[in-house]
Write an enzyme that holds these catalytic residues in place. Structure first.
Site, PDB file in Angstrom:
ATOM      1  N   ASP A   1      92.690 -75.494  99.737  1.00 49.55           N
ATOM      2  CA  ASP A   1      91.708 -74.794  98.921  1.00 49.55           C
ATOM      3  C   ASP A   1      92.285 -74.641  97.509  1.00 49.55           C
ATOM      4  O   ASP A   1      93.468 -74.919  97.256  1.00 49.55           O
ATOM      5  CB  ASP A   1      91.342 -73.436  99.556  1.00 49.55           C
ATOM      6  CG  ASP A   1      89.950 -72.980  99.127  1.00 49.55           C
ATOM      7  OD1 ASP A   1      89.305 -72.211  99.864  1.00 49.55           O
ATOM      8  OD2 ASP A   1      89.498 -73.421  98.040  1.00 49.55           O
TER       9      ASP A   1
HETATM   10  C1  GLC Z   1      86.843 -72.227  96.330  1.00 48.62           C
HETATM   11  C2  GLC Z   1      86.410 -71.998  97.755  1.00 48.62           C
HETATM   12  C3  GLC Z   1      86.153 -73.254  98.520  1.00 48.62           C
HETATM   13  C4  GLC Z   1      85.628 -74.319  97.575  1.00 48.62           C
HETATM   14  C5  GLC Z   1      86.749 -74.666  96.622  1.00 48.62           C
HETATM   15  C6  GLC Z   1      86.329 -75.713  95.589  1.00 48.62           C
HETATM   16  O1  GLC Z   1      87.840 -71.327  95.984  1.00 48.62           O
HETATM   17  O2  GLC Z   1      87.244 -71.187  98.575  1.00 48.62           O
HETATM   18  O3  GLC Z   1      85.205 -72.927  99.549  1.00 48.62           O
HETATM   19  O4  GLC Z   1      85.235 -75.464  98.297  1.00 48.62           O
HETATM   20  O5  GLC Z   1      87.248 -73.530  95.947  1.00 48.62           O
HETATM   21  O6  GLC Z   1      85.336 -75.189  94.764  1.00 48.62           O
END
Ligand code: GLC
Length: 715
Positions: free
Chosen positions: A257
């Site tokens: 993430d």
């Molecule tokens: C965010 C979220 C995740 C998302 C990623 C990219 O922090 O936790 O669900 O896909 O970043 O945007």
């Protein structure tokens, strides 16, 4: 030597680490922004993947840098959060779960994939599969609701929809199941907080949807930001390597993430980025999203002997394999090569309207207030969400703009062209401003009915949106209570349309309103869908996939709870209950009213003695004794009354639908494999234990409304 091995053998360390790096572009900010110039790094091969870049031409420009101007010409993998639609927004996932319709779950993902691919994207960070039983947590809006069995079916349907039958097709995108695992169980419902639950609950509740996604062939998985009993998921070798890869056989790409690898330092398990990068790589994380930990940390980790080049190569191979499976080497420009046919866009808006209609849950309809009669001449349309196009998108709105969503005002005007509609906001969603109240109360005068649109802003659920108070934000309650009081004086019915990304705790509103539609966030066609229900063009059919608490103090609240040794008994003080609130939810899982009224009878289940290899089949008669044609969703739950481990009071095992005209009767058949009654025994290994199983069938997870039969599991 195949392409991947040929590339690998000629890549520098920087180029290898580039393939393990994903950097954000400017289209959307979905995390702490880390500045940096991507262009030069793409040309040098130091960045091999991007996120948050939208638009066929922008994608083509960036892809051209990688494919035509870098040394090895490896195409970029470009991803975006296409969670419930891209430019055409469908209802938020929690709302769509309430359709209980796998074919439609697949269809909306397929349509979203077409739009995303037309914008040049090859990867979506969806489906989000976090089972959630705590509405304080804002991300409950993004997921499948409270039940793992339902989550499994949504997982498989969404992976099929996004990826299609051929991942290399121009309208296919790689799905990324997230956030592995148990993110929905954050402490106190607080975003990004620690997760500390039993291994049994992880394996019985939070793991199954991910196992289902892996079984469906999901291309990517994203670990959660959170720890699990002290081990951050991003560095959790037991969960990522041993469970996901070795036990479940997942051989796709694990994408961290946003900045999560660097955040291992905040978790207190890594002293610096090199140590964090080493932990993540060893656990099996292939791509570092936005931490720059792999690019900057792994060279140091190599020098420290914390990782080997072989481990790096293993991850690079998985990333290159994904790009090959996506057809990016054959034709890096195939996604975004052609604009979509306007007729397709129109059809997609019609689908968005139909799905929105079917996702809305009618919680109350006293004296058949709804559907409104055709004789209505004047409507008062009040509240901060009555004319709020941006809010109709809900959280994670993809590439949809602030305008373009049909508002309730627009929807009602289209549905009631001859009706005088007086609109007044009354109060804002969250600000403490009462200056508009008197005009709104004035608008009630002479109205045949009042439609009151209240609830949350789109950004009050989704990521970084936990709420400790689960009522209406701002001064909306004061406003609504004044409207209810005025309406009583005028003897005018009040229809509340509630917008939220979570169940709200508003028992006072449910009590005072004549009708309540829980609209969640219905997306692009919100206003048309709500008007379709209000005018009776369609009957409500949505069912809530989460329990609605009476009080925040009941949370977490869900139907699959294990029994207490002192089950609640009003007559016995020393039993499991509250002094101040009933135990059961205000609305149970599966609840939803229609313009019909359904009665159930004549449940028959066979066979009575069941072996593990057999199917269990239940038939039940359903009669519509109401005034309107409607569709009923019928659920089958089981309860293992005596086992080596205390079993949940209800477990969902099947659902089916039936549409009936007034007065009509039909029979619904629900079946499931007896093998689904296996569970994790004392040693957390699957067991099939003989003995009695209750089969409970009916409209929702309220035992008082379920018909009961029993079967015997036998050798
Ligand atoms: C965010 C979220 C995740 C998302 C990623 C990219 O922090 O936790 O669900 O896909 O970043 O945007």
């Amino acid at each position: 030597m195949n392409r991947i091995e040929r590339l690998l053998s000629s890549m520098t360390l920087s180029e290898k680490l580039g393939q393990l790096t994903m950097t954000a572009c400017g289209h959307a900010v979905t995390g702490p922004t880390i500045a940096g110039d991507s262009t030069a790094a793409i040309k040098s091969g130091a960045i091999g993947n991007l996120l948050n870049l939208v638009g066929a031409q922008d994608v083509r420009d960036m892809q051209k840098l990688a494919v035509e101007e870098s040394r090895l010409g490896i195409p970029l993998l470009i991803g975006y959060d296409v969670i419930h639609g891209h430019r055409t927004v469908f209802p938020v996932p929690l709302a769509e779960a309430g359709l209980f319709d796998p074919a439609t779950w697949t269809l909306t993902a397929r349509e979203a994939a077409k739009e995303a691919a037309a914008d040049g994207l090859a990867l979506t960070f969806a489906p989000m599969l976090d089972v959630a039983r705590d509405p304080r947590w804002g991300r409950i809006a993004e997921g499948p609701g409270e039940d793992p069995w339902l989550g499994m079916r949504i997982a498989a349907a969404k992976v099929r929809g996004f990826q299609g039958d051929d991942l290399s097709a121009a309208d296919a995108v790689a799905a990324c199941a997230k956030h592995y695992c148990a993110y929905g169980a954050v402490m106190a419902g607080r975003e990004y907080a620690s997760v500390d639950i039993s291994e049994r609950t992880v394996l019985e509740v939070h793991m199954p949807p991910f196992a289902s996604a892996v079984h469906a062939g999901v291309a990517c998985i994203m670990p959660a930001f959170t720890d699990l009993a002290g081990v951050p998921m991003t560095a959790n070798a037991a969960m990522l390597r041993d469970w996901l890869r070795d036990k479940l056989g997942f051989d796709g790409v694990i994408i961290s993430d946003y900045n999560a690898i660097a955040e291992l330092i905040h978790h207190g398990v890594a002293a610096d980025k090199a140590a964090a990068a080493a932990l993540a790589l060893q656990a099996g994380v292939d791509i570092d999203m936005m931490a720059d930990a792999y690019r900057n940390g792994l060279p140091i980790a190599l020098q420290r002997g914390l990782v080997t080049i072989g481990q790096i190569d293993t991850s690079v191979r998985r990333v290159l394999k994904l790009k090959e499976n996506l057809g990016l080497f054959e034709d890096p420009y195939r996604r975004g090569a052609r604009a979509e046919d306007p007729a397709e866009l129109l059809k997609r808006r019609e689908l968005a309207r139909e799905v929105a209609v079917r996702s809305i849950v009618m919680l109350k309809n006293t004296a058949s207030t709804l559907p409104l009669s055709a004789s209505v001449k004047r409507l008062a349309l009040l509240g901060p969400l009555a004319d709020a196009s941006p809010e109709m998108r809900g959280p994670w709105w993809g590439a949809a703009g602030e305008t373009g969503q049909i508002t309730v005002l627009e929807g009602l005007r289209d549905a009631f062209p001859a009706v005088e509609i007086t609109h007044a906001q009354g109060v804002p969603i969250a600000a403490d401003d009462v200056s508009g109240m008197s005009a709104a109360l004035q608008a009630c005068e002479g109205a045949d009915a009042i439609v009151l649109c209240a609830g949350e802003a789109a950004t009050m659920s989704g990521e970084a949106a936990s709420r400790a108070h689960l009522g209406l934000p701002g001064v909306q309650r004061s406003f609504c209570e004044l409207v209810f009081a005025r309406a009583r004086q005028l003897n005018t019915p009040v229809i509340v349309v509630l917008f939220s990304g979570r169940p709200l705790v508003v028992p006072w509103l449910i009590e005072a309103a004549d009708a309540v539609l829980a609209a969640w966030f219905p997306g692009s066609e919100a206003g048309h869908a709500i008007a379709d229900l209000i005018v009776g063009r369609a009957s409500p059919s949505g069912r809530t996939p989460v329990s609605w608490p009476r009080a925040a103090g009941q949370v977490p609240i869900f139907f699959g709870e294990r029994p207490s040794g002192r089950p609640a008994a009003a007559s016995d003080h020393f039993t499991s209950k509250y002094l101040d609130v009933a135990n059961d939810p205000l609305f149970p899982f599966g609840f939803g009213l229609t313009y019909g009224k359904f009665e159930f009878g004549n449940l028959r289940v066979s066979p009575h003695a069941v072996r593990e290899s057999q199917m269990i089949e239940a038939l039940i008669d359903v009669t519509n004794v109401g005034a309107g044609e409607a569709e009923e969703t019928v659920f089958l739950f089981t309860h293992d009354v005596l086992a080596s481990v205390a079993r949940p009071l209800l477990e969902l095992k099947a659902f089916a639908k039936i549409k009936l005209a007034p007065g009509a009767r039909g029979t619904v058949t629900l079946s499931f494999a007896a093998a689904e009654l296996r569970f994790l025994g004392l040693s957390l290994q699957p067991v099939f234990e003989f003995g009695e199983i209750e089969i409970l069938v009916g409209p929702c997870a309220d035992r008082a409304k379920l018909l009961r039969a029993v079967v015997q599991l036998t050798p």
